[in-house]
Design a protein around this motif. Sequence first.
Motif, PDB file in Angstrom:
ATOM      1  N   LEU A 247       0.835  -1.207   0.000  1.00 37.69           N
ATOM      2  CA  LEU A 247       0.000   0.000   0.000  1.00 37.69           C
ATOM      3  C   LEU A 247       0.867   1.252   0.000  1.00 37.69           C
ATOM      4  N   ALA A 248       1.873   1.260   0.859  1.00 37.89           N
ATOM      5  CA  ALA A 248       2.753   2.424   0.935  1.00 37.89           C
ATOM      6  C   ALA A 248       3.491   2.629  -0.388  1.00 37.89           C
TER       7      ALA A 248
ATOM      8  N   GLY B  43       0.971   3.464  -3.145  1.00 36.68           N
ATOM      9  CA  GLY B  43       0.413   4.785  -2.875  1.00 36.68           C
ATOM     10  C   GLY B  43       1.364   5.876  -3.317  1.00 36.68           C
TER      11      GLY B  43
ATOM     12  N   LEU C  88     -10.440   7.056   7.792  1.00 37.00           N
ATOM     13  CA  LEU C  88      -9.993   8.046   6.803  1.00 37.00           C
ATOM     14  C   LEU C  88     -11.200   8.741   6.188  1.00 37.00           C
TER      15      LEU C  88
ATOM     16  N   HIS D 223      -6.224  13.476   2.155  1.00 39.31           N
ATOM     17  CA  HIS D 223      -5.214  12.500   2.522  1.00 39.31           C
ATOM     18  C   HIS D 223      -3.933  13.175   2.962  1.00 39.31           C
TER      19      HIS D 223
ATOM     20  N   PHE E 118      -6.973   7.101  -5.965  1.00 35.19           N
ATOM     21  CA  PHE E 118      -7.001   8.000  -4.808  1.00 35.19           C
ATOM     22  C   PHE E 118      -6.894   7.223  -3.510  1.00 35.19           C
ATOM     23  N   LEU E 119      -7.649   6.136  -3.420  1.00 36.88           N
ATOM     24  CA  LEU E 119      -7.608   5.345  -2.190  1.00 36.88           C
ATOM     25  C   LEU E 119      -6.219   4.772  -1.940  1.00 36.88           C
ATOM     26  N   LEU E 120      -5.541   4.381  -3.003  1.00 32.44           N
ATOM     27  CA  LEU E 120      -4.182   3.876  -2.832  1.00 32.44           C
ATOM     28  C   LEU E 120      -3.271   4.965  -2.272  1.00 32.44           C
ATOM     29  N   ALA E 121      -3.365   6.153  -2.848  1.00 33.37           N
ATOM     30  CA  ALA E 121      -2.519   7.253  -2.373  1.00 33.37           C
ATOM     31  C   ALA E 121      -2.850   7.593  -0.921  1.00 33.37           C
ATOM     32  N   GLN E 122      -4.149   7.642  -0.634  1.00 35.75           N
ATOM     33  CA  GLN E 122      -4.570   7.996   0.719  1.00 35.75           C
ATOM     34  C   GLN E 122      -4.155   6.926   1.720  1.00 35.75           C
ATOM     35  N   LEU E 123      -4.494   5.689   1.418  1.00 42.03           N
ATOM     36  CA  LEU E 123      -4.145   4.599   2.329  1.00 42.03           C
ATOM     37  C   LEU E 123      -2.638   4.406   2.426  1.00 42.03           C
ATOM     38  N   GLY E 124      -1.947   4.618   1.314  1.00 43.67           N
ATOM     39  CA  GLY E 124      -0.505   4.475   1.327  1.00 43.67           C
ATOM     40  C   GLY E 124       0.139   5.474   2.269  1.00 43.67           C
ATOM     41  N   ALA E 125      -0.286   6.721   2.177  1.00 45.51           N
ATOM     42  CA  ALA E 125       0.267   7.742   3.066  1.00 45.51           C
ATOM     43  C   ALA E 125      -0.109   7.441   4.513  1.00 45.51           C
ATOM     44  N   HIS E 126      -1.335   6.978   4.699  1.00 48.56           N
ATOM     45  CA  HIS E 126      -1.776   6.627   6.048  1.00 48.56           C
ATOM     46  C   HIS E 126      -0.938   5.494   6.626  1.00 48.56           C
ATOM     47  N   ALA E 127      -0.774   4.435   5.840  1.00 50.81           N
ATOM     48  CA  ALA E 127       0.007   3.288   6.294  1.00 50.81           C
ATOM     49  C   ALA E 127       1.445   3.698   6.586  1.00 50.81           C
ATOM     50  N   ALA E 128       2.024   4.501   5.692  1.00 50.65           N
ATOM     51  CA  ALA E 128       3.408   4.937   5.895  1.00 50.65           C
ATOM     52  C   ALA E 128       3.526   5.764   7.165  1.00 50.65           C
TER      53      ALA E 128
ATOM     54  N   PRO F 217       9.150   4.796  -3.422  1.00 48.66           N
ATOM     55  CA  PRO F 217       9.541   6.180  -3.643  1.00 48.66           C
ATOM     56  C   PRO F 217       9.472   7.050  -2.394  1.00 48.66           C
ATOM     57  N   GLY F 218       8.768   6.565  -1.384  1.00 50.38           N
ATOM     58  CA  GLY F 218       8.645   7.378  -0.184  1.00 50.38           C
ATOM     59  C   GLY F 218       9.948   7.502   0.574  1.00 50.38           C
TER      60      GLY F 218
END
Lengths: 162, 162
Positions: free
Chosen positions: A16-17, A20, A145, A150, B14-24, B151-152
């Motif tokens: 996911l990270a 994302g 969420l 986000h 969008f959900l991937l970006a949102q959840l990804g940032a949340h998870a990270a 990439p994060g």
Amino acid sequence: MTASPPTPQPGVAFLLAQLGAHAAGLFAERIAALDLTPPQAGLLRMLAAAPGRSQRELAGDLGMPPSRFVPFADELEKRGLIERRRNASDRRVYALHLTEKGEALLAELAQAGMAHEHLLCEALTAEEHDRLLGLLRRIADQQGLRPDVHPGYRTLRPRPKP
Amino acid sequence: MTASPPTPQPGVAFLLAQLGAHAAGLFAERIAALDLTPPQAGLLRMLAAAPGRSQRELAGDLGMPPSRFVPFADELEKRGLIERRRNASDRRVYALHLTEKGEALLAELAQAGMAHEHLLCEALTAEEHDRLLGLLRRIADQQGLRPDVHPGYRTLRPRPKP
DNA sequence: TGATAATGATTACAGATCAGAACGATTGTC
DNA sequence: GACAATCGTTCTGATCTGTAATCATTATCA
């Protein structure tokens, strides 16, 4: 001896990270053609969903301090995409609204979003896409969420051009 | 008249970006207890998966310029988690390795990752979790994402304390 | 009423972070 | 044996960041 892999297999959280950040990066590249950054696009969407909110509220949802929101909104106002309207009953607050030009750009943004979605999910059939959407929504709900906001909106910088 | 919602429904992207940032973000909070940032954890994982690589290679995979990698590795070396070994045949390059202490910390990191995964997917049954994993892997593959790098890791900053 | 506290927008400012250029040491090329 | 290329490192100017001070306006309450 058996070589035990210290990184067994990327799990859902890691994927996911990773995905994302990847999706956010691709989207940022795409909307750069509209001269927009992800946080700017986010604000436009938020204003379309709930017009007339104060700068402090919006800054809070975007996750940035109010001091940084000011120049951020300044540019969008200078470009004629948003409008600061004085509130008659409380002259301290500004009520932020989308201009017609802002709404027009938002429409282009929606198109870009569709194309982005399509390209990102190229590997999936239509029903797999829907199944994935359902699973992600469940997680997002359970994690509390809110739609349309986000955490990646906190920063302004992401504008790399490799 | 019909009120057409300008933000129809968040899609997969969008959900991937949102959840990804949340998870990270959650993961960053969690490993702060081990005095690690996500990029640091990423480097440890990379060294476990492929020891002895040069700083330039690693910096490239992490997405940071070599100049910034130096102080980044310095701290980890100062803490005794990684080691710079001179290459006899080419004395320009350093071969980076995990120390024993580094491997020990990596084990703790793996535990943290498991707990993180569990908490994040609380809304899903075991088979839903597996189904989701499969779908995400398909996308990651098709998008050309390499395992163990995301990439994060480019930025160091994310260390907010709300 | 009128003084004081609280709130919204803004500005000032000091510190951290960033990417790219410049630098020495070493190695490959021819 | 000169010259270009590579690796790690340092230097540097510009950018970005959050906190604190500032100004105007509104709420509180004696």
